[in-house]
Design a protein around this motif. Structure first.
Motif, mmCIF file in Angstrom:
data_model
loop_
_atom_site.group_PDB
_atom_site.id
_atom_site.type_symbol
_atom_site.label_atom_id
_atom_site.label_comp_id
_atom_site.label_asym_id
_atom_site.label_seq_id
_atom_site.Cartn_x
_atom_site.Cartn_y
_atom_site.Cartn_z
ATOM 1 N N VAL A 101 31.280 45.757 9.767
ATOM 2 C CA VAL A 101 30.962 45.968 11.183
ATOM 3 C C VAL A 101 30.855 47.453 11.501
ATOM 4 C CG1 VAL A 101 32.009 43.814 11.903
ATOM 5 C CG2 VAL A 101 33.406 45.862 11.788
ATOM 6 N N GLY A 102 30.796 48.284 10.473
ATOM 7 C CA GLY A 102 30.611 49.716 10.695
ATOM 8 C C GLY A 102 31.833 50.405 11.280
ATOM 9 N N MET A 103 32.982 50.007 10.783
ATOM 10 C CA MET A 103 34.213 50.640 11.275
ATOM 11 C C MET A 103 35.101 51.006 10.090
ATOM 12 S SD MET A 103 35.267 48.322 14.593
ATOM 13 C CE MET A 103 36.868 48.350 13.847
ATOM 14 N N LYS A 104 36.246 51.591 10.393
ATOM 15 C CA LYS A 104 37.243 51.858 9.367
ATOM 16 C C LYS A 104 38.407 50.890 9.556
ATOM 17 C CE LYS A 104 35.017 55.239 7.540
ATOM 18 N NZ LYS A 104 34.480 55.199 6.184
ATOM 19 N N ALA A 105 39.130 50.690 8.479
ATOM 20 C CA ALA A 105 40.168 49.655 8.475
ATOM 21 C C ALA A 105 41.146 49.810 9.624
ATOM 22 C CB ALA A 105 40.903 49.670 7.141
ATOM 23 N N GLY A 106 41.612 51.023 9.846
ATOM 24 C CA GLY A 106 42.616 51.240 10.887
ATOM 25 C C GLY A 106 42.143 50.819 12.270
ATOM 26 N N SER A 107 40.844 50.958 12.508
ATOM 27 C CA SER A 107 40.303 50.663 13.837
ATOM 28 C C SER A 107 40.421 49.195 14.213
ATOM 29 C CB SER A 107 38.836 51.085 13.904
ATOM 30 O OG SER A 107 38.653 52.371 13.360
ATOM 31 N N MET A 108 40.511 48.351 13.216
ATOM 32 C CA MET A 108 40.542 46.915 13.504
ATOM 33 C C MET A 108 41.804 46.523 14.249
ATOM 34 S SD MET A 108 38.102 45.731 10.900
ATOM 35 C CE MET A 108 38.867 44.177 10.573
ATOM 36 N N TYR A 109 42.829 47.319 14.087
ATOM 37 C CA TYR A 109 44.103 46.960 14.713
ATOM 38 C C TYR A 109 44.085 47.182 16.223
ATOM 39 C CZ TYR A 109 46.141 46.011 10.205
ATOM 40 O OH TYR A 109 46.408 45.454 8.983
ATOM 41 N N TYR A 110 43.032 47.809 16.692
ATOM 42 C CA TYR A 110 42.874 47.882 18.145
ATOM 43 C C TYR A 110 42.484 46.506 18.691
ATOM 44 C CZ TYR A 110 40.990 49.039 22.715
ATOM 45 O OH TYR A 110 40.735 49.083 24.072
ATOM 46 N N HIS A 111 41.776 45.730 17.873
ATOM 47 C CA HIS A 111 41.258 44.433 18.317
ATOM 48 C C HIS A 111 42.138 43.260 17.891
ATOM 49 C CE1 HIS A 111 37.440 46.365 19.446
ATOM 50 N NE2 HIS A 111 37.542 47.040 18.327
ATOM 51 N N PHE A 112 42.757 43.389 16.726
ATOM 52 C CA PHE A 112 43.608 42.306 16.238
ATOM 53 C C PHE A 112 44.922 42.880 15.751
ATOM 54 C CE2 PHE A 112 39.364 40.567 15.955
ATOM 55 C CZ PHE A 112 39.528 39.277 16.416
ATOM 56 N N GLU A 113 45.978 42.168 16.017
ATOM 57 C CA GLU A 113 47.290 42.714 15.680
ATOM 58 C C GLU A 113 47.613 42.604 14.192
ATOM 59 O OE1 GLU A 113 50.028 38.993 17.077
ATOM 60 O OE2 GLU A 113 51.008 40.960 17.044
ATOM 61 N N SER A 114 46.911 41.740 13.472
ATOM 62 C CA SER A 114 47.171 41.582 12.043
ATOM 63 C C SER A 114 46.033 40.811 11.400
ATOM 64 C CB SER A 114 48.493 40.857 11.803
ATOM 65 O OG SER A 114 48.369 39.498 12.163
ATOM 66 N N LYS A 115 46.043 40.797 10.090
ATOM 67 C CA LYS A 115 45.026 40.023 9.374
ATOM 68 C C LYS A 115 45.215 38.534 9.634
ATOM 69 C CE LYS A 115 43.020 39.558 4.746
ATOM 70 N NZ LYS A 115 43.319 39.552 3.297
ATOM 71 N N ASP A 116 46.468 38.114 9.695
ATOM 72 C CA ASP A 116 46.737 36.709 9.985
ATOM 73 C C ASP A 116 46.160 36.298 11.334
ATOM 74 O OD1 ASP A 116 47.981 36.369 7.616
ATOM 75 O OD2 ASP A 116 50.020 36.237 8.403
ATOM 76 N N ALA A 117 46.333 37.172 12.321
ATOM 77 C CA ALA A 117 45.826 36.857 13.658
ATOM 78 C C ALA A 117 44.312 36.677 13.636
ATOM 79 C CB ALA A 117 46.207 37.964 14.642
ATOM 80 N N LEU A 118 43.670 37.436 12.786
ATOM 81 C CA LEU A 118 42.220 37.328 12.637
ATOM 82 C C LEU A 118 41.833 35.951 12.098
ATOM 83 C CD1 LEU A 118 39.616 38.886 12.944
ATOM 84 C CD2 LEU A 118 40.147 40.137 10.861
ATOM 85 N N LEU A 119 42.563 35.525 11.095
ATOM 86 C CA LEU A 119 42.273 34.206 10.516
ATOM 87 C C LEU A 119 42.560 33.098 11.525
ATOM 88 C CD1 LEU A 119 41.494 32.354 8.215
ATOM 89 C CD2 LEU A 119 43.806 32.583 7.296
ATOM 90 N N ILE A 120 43.633 33.248 12.254
ATOM 91 C CA ILE A 120 43.949 32.255 13.282
ATOM 92 C C ILE A 120 42.807 32.138 14.287
ATOM 93 C CG2 ILE A 120 45.465 31.763 15.244
ATOM 94 C CD1 ILE A 120 47.780 32.916 13.639
ATOM 95 N N ALA A 121 42.290 33.283 14.712
ATOM 96 C CA ALA A 121 41.203 33.268 15.692
ATOM 97 C C ALA A 121 39.971 32.564 15.135
ATOM 98 C CB ALA A 121 40.856 34.695 16.112
ATOM 99 N N VAL A 122 39.668 32.824 13.876
ATOM 100 C CA VAL A 122 38.513 32.183 13.247
ATOM 101 C C VAL A 122 38.700 30.668 13.215
ATOM 102 C CG1 VAL A 122 37.302 31.874 11.054
ATOM 103 C CG2 VAL A 122 37.830 34.174 11.862
ATOM 104 N N LEU A 123 39.865 30.242 12.767
ATOM 105 C CA LEU A 123 40.103 28.804 12.619
ATOM 106 C C LEU A 123 40.154 28.101 13.976
ATOM 107 C CD1 LEU A 123 42.750 28.797 9.728
ATOM 108 C CD2 LEU A 123 40.340 28.128 9.612
ATOM 109 N N GLU A 124 40.716 28.777 14.964
ATOM 110 C CA GLU A 124 40.775 28.149 16.294
ATOM 111 C C GLU A 124 39.377 27.967 16.871
ATOM 112 O OE1 GLU A 124 43.451 30.542 18.596
ATOM 113 O OE2 GLU A 124 45.191 29.289 18.075
#
Lengths: 219, 219
Positions: free
Chosen positions: B45-68
């Motif tokens: 998505v054209g970002m750096k790894a650290g920046s993702m934590y502004y949008h999601f609190e963790s990798k797990d939270a990301l997976l939860i959002a996808v599955l939901e």
DNA sequence: GTCTATACTTGGATAGAC
DNA sequence: GTCTATCCAAGTATAGAC
């Protein structure tokens, strides 16, 4: 066919390689491939991580061995059914035997799948995302097994198009293999499911439930 | 029901969170959850790894959002079919409509599954080995969807035992969901498979192939 | 055959500048 | 909102003693 070097002695004297293989299969099934560390695995068999490299050249090689054993067992089960029908004689009523042949193979598939759960389940749960080297190594065995089913369905459903037979086969595989994730182990349960699948696949659920699999009404 | 905060603007103006979510869904599907690194994901998505934590609190939270999201889409599709039959009127020939209701839900399930492949496939391929917190978070939605199918089968197959209906449901799920791993995307293909599954499930393969899905003989 | 020790890599997550 | 820099943990694999 597809002989697997079987352990010779009683379970206590299993070779180091065998013990590692079994433990790995179980852990890969429970936790997944990447999630399983060689340290945990080594602990299962009472060793240290470094020692495993005496028996296997890499973690990938370990997964390959697990998957190859699993698929060999499936192939063996298929061939046993073929042999069984061969000795039954060629001059049977082949027309009416189609559903029985199919049912026998469905039962054999499900029994082999669940009886050797640790080794076979990997093909359902982790083949898809396995490292490419692993997939390539195991693919020939898998293709051979699928080819047997393709041929079987061609004989049993000669009036269907190839496309339909492919979709029917993959649908049937899906129904059977997904049971790895929910069906309680145990011969009785597996056989009941096998009978239901075979009956449903051939006759559908629209017709009456068969006599032996359920009494009248709900029980 | 089960509304998902939908993106408002055109695809180019998707919010950062939305873009991350889509990229994550796709990568999780292709490579698996653990195999996907946040660094790779950020690059998508054209970002750096650290920046993702502004949008999601963790990798797990990301997976939860996808599955939901994936499961919400499945639930919505199911409910649309229910609504469709509701407006069709209550005083239909309910007996003969059983197979049609089932067929409609099978088609809806397969369409929703494949039309939103990236989000829905995770439930098939990586729910089982997902971290426990993830599974627990998504379980209520999944249970709700399964309950709908359980109720549907109870209405459509009232003469079967609960055990049999459960096995039939899970077998059907297996047949449908496994198609994620082999069926080409595309509405035509999905609908053809849906018709075949519905027909096979209700009437079986032992009877004649239906007229519209194949001409006479092999083509 | 198994051990210890360790090199090497990669990944999730945080802090603070901009 | 995104970046850089960095911490810390964990894993695969190797080398060499026993």
């Amino acid at each position: 066919m597809a002989a697997v070097s079987a352990p010779s002695g009683p379970p206590e004297t299993l070779s180091g390689r065998e013990r590692i293989l079994s433990a790995a299969a179980q852990r890969f099934l429970d936790a997944g491939y990447v999630e399983t560390s060689l340290r945990d695995l080594a602990a299962d068999v009472g060793m240290k991580a470094g020692s495993m490299y005496y028996h296997f050249e890499s973690k990938d090689a370990l997964l390959i061995a697990v998957l190859e054993r699993g698929m060999s067992l499936m192939v063996d089960a298929f061939e046993e059914v073929v042999d069984g029908f061969a000795v039954a004689g060629v001059d049977n009523a082949i027309e009416s035997a189609a559903d029985q042949r199919l049912a026998a193979h469905i039962t054999a598939h499900l029994r082999a799948l669940h009886d050797n759960r640790a080794f076979t389940a990997g093909h359902v749960t982790l083949f898809r995302t396995a490292p490419q080297v692993v997939r390539e190594a195991v693919l020939p065995l898998r293709d051979g097994y699928e080819a047997r089913w393709t041929a079987l369905l061609a004989e049993v459903l000669p009036d269907r198009s190839i496309d339909e037979r492919t979709m029917l086969r993959l649908g049937l595989f899906g129904a059977m293999n997904a049971s790895i994730e929910w069906l309680d182990t145990g011969r009785g349960t597996v056989d009941r499911f096998a009978r239901l699948v075979a009956d449903q696949f051939w006759r559908g659920v629209g017709s009456e439930p068969s006599e032996e699999s359920s009494g009248k009404g709900k029980r």
